[in-house]
Design a protein around this motif. Structure first.
Motif, PDB file in Angstrom:
ATOM      1  N   ARG A 149       0.893  -1.211   0.042  1.00 32.91           N
ATOM      2  CA  ARG A 149      -0.001   0.138   0.057  1.00 32.91           C
ATOM      3  C   ARG A 149       0.787   1.295  -0.128  1.00 32.91           C
ATOM      4  O   ARG A 149       0.468   2.031  -0.605  1.00 32.91           O
ATOM      5  N   ARG A 150       1.757   1.439   0.733  1.00 37.85           N
ATOM      6  CA  ARG A 150       2.812   2.360   0.782  1.00 37.85           C
ATOM      7  C   ARG A 150       3.677   2.655  -0.456  1.00 37.85           C
ATOM      8  O   ARG A 150       3.593   3.638  -0.980  1.00 37.85           O
ATOM      9  N   GLU A 153       0.958   4.184  -2.772  1.00 38.63           N
ATOM     10  CA  GLU A 153       0.599   5.462  -2.711  1.00 38.63           C
ATOM     11  C   GLU A 153       1.823   6.386  -3.070  1.00 38.63           C
ATOM     12  O   GLU A 153       1.778   7.575  -3.709  1.00 38.63           O
ATOM     13  N   GLU A 154       3.170   5.933  -3.002  1.00 39.52           N
ATOM     14  CA  GLU A 154       4.268   6.616  -3.284  1.00 39.52           C
ATOM     15  C   GLU A 154       4.246   6.892  -5.133  1.00 39.52           C
ATOM     16  O   GLU A 154       4.549   7.937  -5.421  1.00 39.52           O
ATOM     17  N   LYS A 156       1.424   6.768  -6.874  1.00 39.30           N
ATOM     18  CA  LYS A 156       0.389   7.565  -7.095  1.00 39.30           C
ATOM     19  C   LYS A 156       0.799   9.046  -7.081  1.00 39.30           C
ATOM     20  O   LYS A 156       0.412   9.882  -7.750  1.00 39.30           O
TER      21      LYS A 156
END
Length: 243
Positions: A149-150, A153-154, A156
Motif C-alpha cells: 500500500r505504501r 501511494e508513493e 500515485k
C-alpha cells in the motif's frame, strides 16, 4: 559477534515462535494464564542465553494479529503481562546491552502500552550486544499488504516509478526494515507451521521444529537447534557443488 568459546559461530539472527503455553498449563491442571506467566520466565532465559551464545538478533513471536480473537479475559491477561515485562525488564535489558525493537500493528494497543514501548525503544536504542525484536500484534500478510500500500501511494504521488519497484523497496517498507533476515526459525510444541510469521523474511531461513513446550524451553534446546542449523547445507537456491 564471536561465540564465547570454540563453538561454531552462531546464526546471526534467530527467530522463535513460542508455542505451547496453554498445553503446558493444561497438563498441570492450571489455567492458561499460568502457562503464559511461565512463558515470560522462558523469554527472560532465552534472551540471556542468546547473549551468551553470541547471537546478534533474536526475534520472538509474542502476540499475533490473530491472537486478538482469543477470549477477552486471556487477551487482557496477556496485555497485563506485557506491561509487567516492559516495566520490570527494560532496566535489566539496558544494563546487558540489549536493544529492544517492537514490530507489528500498534494501533490496537492501549496508549499506555505504546508509551512504554516507545520509552523502552528510546532507552535501549544505542545498545549493540543483542537486538531483541518483539513481534507484537503482528501478522506477516498484513505487514506485506501495508508495504504494498505504501509503495502504491508513493507511486500515485509520483515519488517513484512503479517499474522500478524491486525486492529491496518492499523490504525497506516492512516492519523489519534494517533488520537482517532470520537465519534460523525455531518453533516449539511440536507444531510444524509458521503461522503468518516473517513470511517475506524467512525465504531462505532454516526451520527447526521441536516438541518441547515453550515454558520448558531451555538453553540446551536452543543449542540443539543451532547444532541442527550447522548440519544443514544452505544453498540459497544455488546448486550444490561436488562433495
Amino acid at each position: 559477534m564471536n561465540p564465547p568459546d570454540d563453538r561454531p559461530v552462531p546464526p546471526r539472527h534467530v527467530a522463535v515462535i513460542m508455542d505451547g503455553n496453554g498445553r503446558w498449563a493444561k497438563a498441570r491442571g492450571l489455567p492458561r494464564t499460568a502457562g503464559h506467566r511461565k512463558g515470560v520466565e522462558s523469554v527472560r532465559a532465552l534472551v540471556e542465553n542468546a547473549r551468551e551464545l553470541g547471537i546478534e538478533y533474536l526475534t520472538i513471536f509474542s502476540f499475533s494479529s490473530e491472537n486478538w480473537r482469543r477470549p477477552e479475559e486471556e487477551v487482557t491477561d496477556l496485555m497485563h503481562l506485557l506491561r509487567f515485562y516492559l516495566r520490570s525488564e527494560i532496566a535489566s535489558l539496558h544494563k546487558g546491552g540489549v536493544r529492544l525493537r517492537v514490530i507489528g500493528d500498534r494501533r490496537r494497543l492501549a496508549p499506555d502500552i505504546i508509551e512504554l514501548i516507545d520509552g523502552a525503544e528510546a532507552k535501549t536504542r544505542d545498545n549493540r550486544r543483542l537486538t531483541l525484536v518483539v513481534a507484537l500484534s503482528y501478522g506477516s500478510r498484513q505487514e506485506i499488504a501495508e508495504a504494498a500500500r505504501r509503495l502504491a501511494e508513493e507511486a500515485k504521488a509520483g515519488a517513484l516509478d512503479p517499474a522500478a519497484i524491486d525486492e529491496t523497496m518492499v523490504t525497506d517498507r516492512l516492519y523489519t526494515a534494517g533488520i537482517p533476515d532470520p537465519d534460523l526459525i525455531v518453533r516449539t510444541s511440536g507444531e510444524k507451521r509458521i503461522s503468518n510469521f516473517l513470511l517475506w523474511q524467512s525465504a531462505y531461513a532454516e526451520f527447526v521444529f521441536v516438541d518441547t513446550l515453550w515454558p520448558d524451553f531451555t538453553k540446551r534446546d536452543l543449542e540443539a537447534a543451532i547444532e541442527e542449523f550447522h548440519r544443514r547445507e544452505r544453498r540459497f537456491g544455488a546448486t550444490a557443488g561436488p562433495r
